[in-house]
Design a protein around this motif. Structure first.
Motif, PDB file in Angstrom:
ATOM      1  N   LYS A   8       2.475  16.210 -11.278  1.00 23.95           N
ATOM      2  CA  LYS A   8       1.481  16.065 -12.347  1.00 23.95           C
ATOM      3  C   LYS A   8       0.156  15.673 -11.707  1.00 23.95           C
ATOM      4  O   LYS A   8       0.112  15.250 -10.554  1.00 23.95           O
ATOM      5  N   ALA A   9      -0.903  15.790 -12.489  1.00 21.00           N
ATOM      6  CA  ALA A   9      -2.214  15.371 -11.984  1.00 21.00           C
ATOM      7  C   ALA A   9      -2.261  13.852 -11.885  1.00 21.00           C
ATOM      8  O   ALA A   9      -1.591  13.147 -12.649  1.00 21.00           O
ATOM      9  N   GLY A  10      -3.050  13.361 -10.926  1.00 19.11           N
ATOM     10  CA  GLY A  10      -3.176  11.915 -10.765  1.00 19.11           C
ATOM     11  C   GLY A  10      -4.001  11.556  -9.539  1.00 19.11           C
ATOM     12  O   GLY A  10      -4.748  12.389  -9.006  1.00 19.11           O
ATOM     13  N   THR A  11      -3.848  10.310  -9.088  1.00 16.84           N
ATOM     14  CA  THR A  11      -4.589   9.802  -7.927  1.00 16.84           C
ATOM     15  C   THR A  11      -3.614   9.342  -6.858  1.00 16.84           C
ATOM     16  O   THR A  11      -2.673   8.592  -7.154  1.00 16.84           O
ATOM     17  N   TYR A  70       3.468   6.106 -15.001  1.00 20.94           N
ATOM     18  CA  TYR A  70       4.452   6.722 -14.139  1.00 20.94           C
ATOM     19  C   TYR A  70       3.849   7.014 -12.751  1.00 20.94           C
ATOM     20  O   TYR A  70       2.650   7.323 -12.631  1.00 20.94           O
ATOM     21  N   TYR A  71       4.726   6.898 -11.757  1.00 22.45           N
ATOM     22  CA  TYR A  71       4.366   7.205 -10.370  1.00 22.45           C
ATOM     23  C   TYR A  71       5.391   8.206  -9.832  1.00 22.45           C
ATOM     24  O   TYR A  71       6.589   8.108 -10.132  1.00 22.45           O
ATOM     25  N   THR A  72       4.943   9.175  -9.049  1.00 20.54           N
ATOM     26  CA  THR A  72       5.875  10.088  -8.383  1.00 20.54           C
ATOM     27  C   THR A  72       5.830   9.841  -6.874  1.00 20.54           C
ATOM     28  O   THR A  72       4.777   9.503  -6.305  1.00 20.54           O
ATOM     29  N   TYR A  73       7.004  10.030  -6.230  1.00 15.50           N
ATOM     30  CA  TYR A  73       7.175   9.754  -4.804  1.00 15.50           C
ATOM     31  C   TYR A  73       7.638  11.043  -4.113  1.00 15.50           C
ATOM     32  O   TYR A  73       8.545  11.733  -4.604  1.00 15.50           O
ATOM     33  N   ASN A  89       7.091   9.920   6.398  1.00 13.23           N
ATOM     34  CA  ASN A  89       5.786  10.287   5.841  1.00 13.23           C
ATOM     35  C   ASN A  89       5.974  10.488   4.342  1.00 13.23           C
ATOM     36  O   ASN A  89       6.800  11.305   3.908  1.00 13.23           O
ATOM     37  N   HIS A  90       5.211   9.739   3.534  1.00 11.05           N
ATOM     38  CA  HIS A  90       5.417   9.810   2.099  1.00 11.05           C
ATOM     39  C   HIS A  90       4.082   9.728   1.364  1.00 11.05           C
ATOM     40  O   HIS A  90       3.105   9.190   1.879  1.00 11.05           O
ATOM     41  N   VAL A  91       4.085  10.253   0.152  1.00  9.92           N
ATOM     42  CA  VAL A  91       2.903  10.231  -0.722  1.00  9.92           C
ATOM     43  C   VAL A  91       3.341   9.662  -2.071  1.00  9.92           C
ATOM     44  O   VAL A  91       4.406  10.023  -2.599  1.00  9.92           O
ATOM     45  N   ILE A  92       2.521   8.747  -2.613  1.00 13.32           N
ATOM     46  CA  ILE A  92       2.767   8.192  -3.946  1.00 13.32           C
ATOM     47  C   ILE A  92       1.562   8.533  -4.809  1.00 13.32           C
ATOM     48  O   ILE A  92       0.415   8.289  -4.413  1.00 13.32           O
ATOM     49  N   ILE A  93       1.794   9.094  -5.982  1.00 13.69           N
ATOM     50  CA  ILE A  93       0.715   9.489  -6.895  1.00 13.69           C
ATOM     51  C   ILE A  93       0.831   8.681  -8.180  1.00 13.69           C
ATOM     52  O   ILE A  93       1.913   8.604  -8.798  1.00 13.69           O
TER      53      ILE A  93
END
Length: 420
Positions: free
Chosen positions: A336-339, A361-364, A351-355
């Motif tokens: 989804k869109a986010g920061t 809600y947060y996606t990992y 290596n990971h990204v959290i949005i």
């Protein structure tokens, strides 16, 4: 797959291991800097000795140059005196030549104009004895005078020739001395040049060693900065791991309570099926969530569930996301869109990204091979965040996709939201 306990252990281990390593690096630079300082000190001492030697050589050359100047002045005086003696000898020879001619003329006159008998006659014809004696004495006086003149001229000539020989000898001595001094000056000048070359070489070596020392000092400063940055990162990691551990313990307590409630319900209903571990409470997603798939081709290898630790500990653990397998580098998309709030490395998540999607809600996206976004970046749905990989605690190339209501807390089953 994120194992909270392993994350905590790895974070603490990193703090214990990296600190001593960074301290050793700083100590190694201190040793290198000290060695360079000693080299520079020794070279500067050699340079001082060489400079003192050069100063002594220059003083010797100055003294020799003074002696050469004095010798040259003496030589000029001796040459002038030699010329004067030569002129005196020449004048004396001329005078002697003239006197010799005069004596010869007088002798011829005596022979031509007067014979021995005429002299005797002059004596005999004298009017008195006194006159005869006077005439004889006059003749004798003339002869003796001429003889004295001749002898005197001979003595003068011999004396001048003696002076001439002495002058020549002094001049020869001075010339020899001047030659010796010139050779000495030439030798000292060559030595001085060699000494100057040696000093220049020492100066170049000192400059090189100083540059090397500055290099080590700069490397030490950089090592200290890295140590401070890494210690800060370790402290942040420890704080995050502690917060994650607390969240995990809270979830564990909730799970235990849910299991106890399920067991009680099971006992009350006399169910015959074997009791299964209960899933943690899952928040109800919005009616129209609009979640997108993080990969183009979905192939699920492990779902959100309780399972045995795949790394062989035998313990049961919560797998708090969905594993999707694929090939290394497969594009991973934002659901989804986010920061982007995190785009970094974690010993467990790799290596990971959290949005942060701004709706609670947060996606990992974990175990990535590479990053395509950075922290603070705004992304739209479908934006590539990285490539599929197997970094961190992973048994193969896959994407661990998770959804939560907080940072490293409040994980829920992504399946219903994604429709898989």
């Amino acid at each position: 797959m994120l194992n909270i306990k392993k994350l905590t252990i790895l974070a603490l281990s990193s703090a214990l291991l990296i600190g001593p390593v960074l301290t050793v690096q700083a100590d190694e630079y201190d040793t290198k800097i000290q060695e360079q300082t000693e080299k520079i000190t020794n070279l500067e001492s050699e340079q001082q000795v060489a400079q003192n030697t050069l100063t002594a050589l220059e003083n010797q050359i100055t003294r020799i140059e003074t002696e050469i100047a004095e010798t040259a002045a003496k030589k000029v005086k001796e040459e002038e005196r030699l010329n004067e003696i030569n002129l005196e000898i020449a004048d004396l020879k001329v005078a002697i030549e003239k006197r010799n001619k005069q004596l010869e003329e007088q002798a011829r006159n005596v022979q031509v104009n007067q014979s021995s008998s005429s002299i005797i006659e002059a004596v005999l014809t004298a009017d008195s004895l006194n006159e005869a004696l006077g005439r004889a004495m006059a003749v004798t006086t003339i002869v003796n005078a001429n003889n004295e003149i001749i002898e005197k001229q001979k003595e003068d000539q011999e004396q001048l020739e003696k002076l001439l020989e002495e002058a020549k000898q002094r001049l020869t001595t001075i010339e020899v001395q001047a030659k010796v001094l010139a050779e000495k000056e030439e030798s000292l000048t060559a030595t001085r040049l060699d000494q100057q070359v040696a000093i220049n070489e020492l100066q170049a070596m000192i400059a090189t060693e100083k540059k090397q020392k500055q290099k080590f000092e700069k490397q030490k400063e950089e090592a200290i900065k890295r140590r401070e940055a890494e210690l800060k990162a370790i402290a942040e990691e420890k704080a995050r791991a502690s917060a994650a551990q607390q969240a995990y313990e809270k979830e564990e307590a909730a799970r235990a309570a849910a299991q106890a409630q399920a067991k009680a319900s099971y006992d009350n209903s006399n169910a015959t099926v074997e009791e299964q571990p209960q899933q943690p409470a899952t928040p109800t997603p919005p009616a129209s969530s609009g979640w997108g798939m993080p990969v183009s081709n979905v192939s699920v290898s492990s779902r959100f569930s309780w399972r045995t630790d795949p790394f062989g500990s035998g313990a049961s653990e919560l797998h708090n996301g969905i594993d999707m397998v694929g090939s290394s580098g497969t594009p991973i998309f934002a659901s989804k869109a986010g920061t982007v709030v995190q785009a970094s490395y974690d010993p467990s998540a790799g290596n990971h990204v959290i949005i942060d999607h701004g709706d609670g809600y947060y996606t990992y996206y974990m175990h990535l091979s590479s990053f395509a976004v950075s922290a603070g970046q705004s992304v739209g749905q479908g934006t590539t965040v990285g490539g599929m990989g197997t970094t961190g605690s992973s048994t193969g190339v896959h994407l661990h996709f998770a959804i939560a209501t907080g940072i490293w807390s409040g994980f829920m089953d992504p399946g219903p939201l994604l429709g898989i």
